[in-house]
Design a protein around this motif. Structure first.
Motif, mmCIF file in Angstrom:
data_model
loop_
_atom_site.group_PDB
_atom_site.id
_atom_site.type_symbol
_atom_site.label_atom_id
_atom_site.label_comp_id
_atom_site.label_asym_id
_atom_site.label_seq_id
_atom_site.Cartn_x
_atom_site.Cartn_y
_atom_site.Cartn_z
ATOM 1 N N SER A 56 54.196 37.124 20.996
ATOM 2 C CA SER A 56 52.860 36.511 21.148
ATOM 3 C C SER A 56 52.104 37.018 22.361
ATOM 4 N N ASP A 57 50.591 36.884 22.211
ATOM 5 C CA ASP A 57 49.989 37.057 23.442
ATOM 6 C C ASP A 57 50.165 36.178 24.549
ATOM 7 N N VAL A 58 50.844 35.115 24.342
ATOM 8 C CA VAL A 58 51.296 34.140 25.637
ATOM 9 C C VAL A 58 52.653 34.505 26.136
ATOM 10 N N SER A 59 53.153 35.667 25.657
ATOM 11 C CA SER A 59 54.210 36.126 26.253
ATOM 12 C C SER A 59 54.556 36.391 27.787
ATOM 13 N N ALA A 60 53.108 36.421 28.229
ATOM 14 C CA ALA A 60 52.714 36.931 29.650
ATOM 15 C C ALA A 60 51.862 35.829 30.349
ATOM 16 N N ARG A 61 51.533 34.618 29.768
ATOM 17 C CA ARG A 61 50.643 34.016 30.374
ATOM 18 C C ARG A 61 50.887 32.417 29.716
ATOM 19 N N VAL A 62 50.436 31.514 30.402
ATOM 20 C CA VAL A 62 50.495 29.913 30.231
ATOM 21 C C VAL A 62 49.306 29.279 29.748
ATOM 22 N N PHE A 63 49.540 28.062 29.103
ATOM 23 C CA PHE A 63 48.253 27.271 28.708
ATOM 24 C C PHE A 63 48.981 25.810 28.545
ATOM 25 N N TYR A 86 56.706 26.008 24.064
ATOM 26 C CA TYR A 86 56.584 27.418 23.313
ATOM 27 C C TYR A 86 56.539 28.498 24.169
ATOM 28 N N VAL A 87 55.728 28.746 25.323
ATOM 29 C CA VAL A 87 55.334 29.738 26.051
ATOM 30 C C VAL A 87 56.585 30.131 26.570
ATOM 31 N N ALA A 88 57.545 29.088 27.027
ATOM 32 C CA ALA A 88 58.716 29.522 27.743
ATOM 33 C C ALA A 88 59.592 30.489 26.936
ATOM 34 N N THR A 89 59.848 30.257 25.756
ATOM 35 C CA THR A 89 60.530 31.026 24.555
ATOM 36 C C THR A 89 60.042 32.272 24.399
ATOM 37 N N LYS A 90 58.651 32.399 24.707
ATOM 38 C CA LYS A 90 58.117 33.698 24.359
ATOM 39 C C LYS A 90 58.314 34.672 25.483
ATOM 40 N N TRP A 91 58.281 34.328 26.755
ATOM 41 C CA TRP A 91 58.502 34.571 27.987
ATOM 42 C C TRP A 91 59.971 35.156 28.061
ATOM 43 N N ALA A 104 61.590 35.756 25.286
ATOM 44 C CA ALA A 104 61.873 36.964 24.374
ATOM 45 C C ALA A 104 61.423 38.100 25.026
ATOM 46 N N ARG A 105 60.401 38.020 25.828
ATOM 47 C CA ARG A 105 59.962 39.193 26.402
ATOM 48 C C ARG A 105 61.066 39.991 27.285
ATOM 49 N N ALA A 106 61.387 39.010 28.212
ATOM 50 C CA ALA A 106 62.810 39.618 28.838
ATOM 51 C C ALA A 106 63.745 39.989 28.279
ATOM 52 N N LEU A 107 64.078 39.373 27.114
ATOM 53 C CA LEU A 107 65.244 40.013 26.342
ATOM 54 C C LEU A 107 64.786 41.353 25.841
ATOM 55 N N LEU A 161 55.687 43.391 19.887
ATOM 56 C CA LEU A 161 54.121 43.207 19.208
ATOM 57 C C LEU A 161 53.918 41.829 19.638
ATOM 58 N N ARG A 162 52.557 41.738 20.274
ATOM 59 C CA ARG A 162 52.125 40.495 20.913
ATOM 60 C C ARG A 162 50.626 40.169 20.208
ATOM 61 N N PRO A 163 50.599 39.666 19.041
ATOM 62 C CA PRO A 163 49.324 39.219 18.445
ATOM 63 C C PRO A 163 48.923 37.745 18.904
ATOM 64 N N GLY A 164 47.765 37.572 19.065
ATOM 65 C CA GLY A 164 47.159 36.613 19.513
ATOM 66 C C GLY A 164 47.041 35.502 18.196
ATOM 67 N N ALA A 165 45.996 34.714 18.158
ATOM 68 C CA ALA A 165 45.992 33.674 17.234
ATOM 69 C C ALA A 165 45.757 34.633 15.631
ATOM 70 N N VAL A 166 46.550 34.142 14.657
ATOM 71 C CA VAL A 166 46.796 34.826 13.324
ATOM 72 C C VAL A 166 46.689 33.829 12.178
ATOM 73 N N ASP A 167 45.928 33.800 11.259
ATOM 74 C CA ASP A 167 45.659 32.930 10.138
ATOM 75 C C ASP A 167 46.855 32.850 9.256
ATOM 76 N N THR A 168 47.951 32.129 9.500
ATOM 77 C CA THR A 168 49.082 31.990 8.759
ATOM 78 C C THR A 168 49.478 30.406 8.649
ATOM 79 N N HIS A 169 50.741 30.105 8.231
ATOM 80 C CA HIS A 169 51.220 28.909 8.207
ATOM 81 C C HIS A 169 51.796 28.416 9.472
ATOM 82 N N PHE A 170 51.634 29.135 10.586
ATOM 83 C CA PHE A 170 52.197 28.824 11.825
ATOM 84 C C PHE A 170 52.008 27.496 12.291
ATOM 85 N N ALA A 171 52.864 26.772 12.986
ATOM 86 C CA ALA A 171 52.834 25.443 13.407
ATOM 87 C C ALA A 171 52.181 24.345 12.457
#
Length: 230
Positions: free
Chosen positions: A133-140, A146-151, A153-156, A172-182
């Motif tokens: 995700s684009d949040v694998s290197a930022r927080v909100f 959720y962000v903690a799991t992506k950070w 993943a980035r480390a892995l 591959l770090r996409p931002g918001a995508v029009d899917t069934h996510f969440a």
């Protein structure tokens, strides 16, 4: 013919990537929890497809899927680790079971999946694409768990690359995508800041066509309508 594995392949980004890879001539091993959706997808693809139930939060499911896929094809050249889930809320309010589920899927699921296919990928000097995700290197706010799991993943991904130089790892770090996510439903306007899954797949298509001596380590992409945040 090259063989690609796609997890979380039944919907959204995973489905779009599977369709793109079939168009590029890959044979496919597709995994997801929805067998019916996988069956419908496989029937519409003009390539050899193996599909099987996969829940990356369960070690035995990952091992079973990998064993069957490797037996069917003999090896793999590309792994797209796409399975992911998201739950949101303030850190002091989010349910423990939701946080644990994200860790099991987004972090441990990625680790399990890469580990299961790594020997074959090393033999074939293959590629791993980890969809984070684009949040694998930022927080909100309200996204800390959720962000903690992506950070993580980035480390892995980066550590896997250091330890396995013969395999190319791409985050591959996409931002918001029009899917069934969440729990949402597709159909959100692009003007609200959402990429389409097919656009993410097209970006990956371009990267996969680069020469084999080029290693792209990460790609972040967002809609021009999504606010740039870093």
């Amino acid at each position: 013919m090259k063989v690609a594995v796609v997890t979380g392949a039944s919907k959204g980004i995973g489905r779009a990537i599977a369709e793109m890879l079939a168009d590029e001539g890959y044979s496919l091993a597709l995994g997801a929890r929805s067998i019916e959706d996988l069956k419908k997808l496989a029937e519409g693809l003009e390539t050899e497809v193996f599909y099987h139930y996969l829940d990356v939060s369960r070690p035995e499911s990952v091992d079973d899927f990998a064993e069957r896929a490797l037996k069917h094809f003999g090896g793999v050249d590309l792994l797209v680790a796409n399975a992911g889930v998201g739950y949101f809320g303030r850190l002091e309010e989010i349910r423990g079971e939701d946080f644990e589920k994200m860790l099991q899927v987004n972090t441990l699921g990625l680790w399990r999946t890469v580990k299961a296919f790594l020997p074959s990928l090393k033999k074939r000097k293959g590629t791993v694409v980890a969809v984070t995700s684009d949040v694998s290197a930022r927080v909100f706010p309200r996204g800390g768990a959720y962000v903690a799991t992506k950070w993580a993943a980035r480390a892995l991904v980066r550590t896997f690359q250091l330890e396995n130089p013969e395999v190319r790892f791409l985050e591959l770090r996409p931002g918001a995508v029009d899917t069934h996510f969440a729990g949402s439903r597709p159909g959100k306007p692009k003007e609200h800041g959402f990429l389409k899954p097919e656009e993410v797949a097209e970006a990956l298509r371009c990267l996969l066509k680069l020469p084999s001596d080029v290693r792209v380590e990460e790609l972040m992409l967002r809609s021009v309508y999504q606010k740039p945040e870093y």
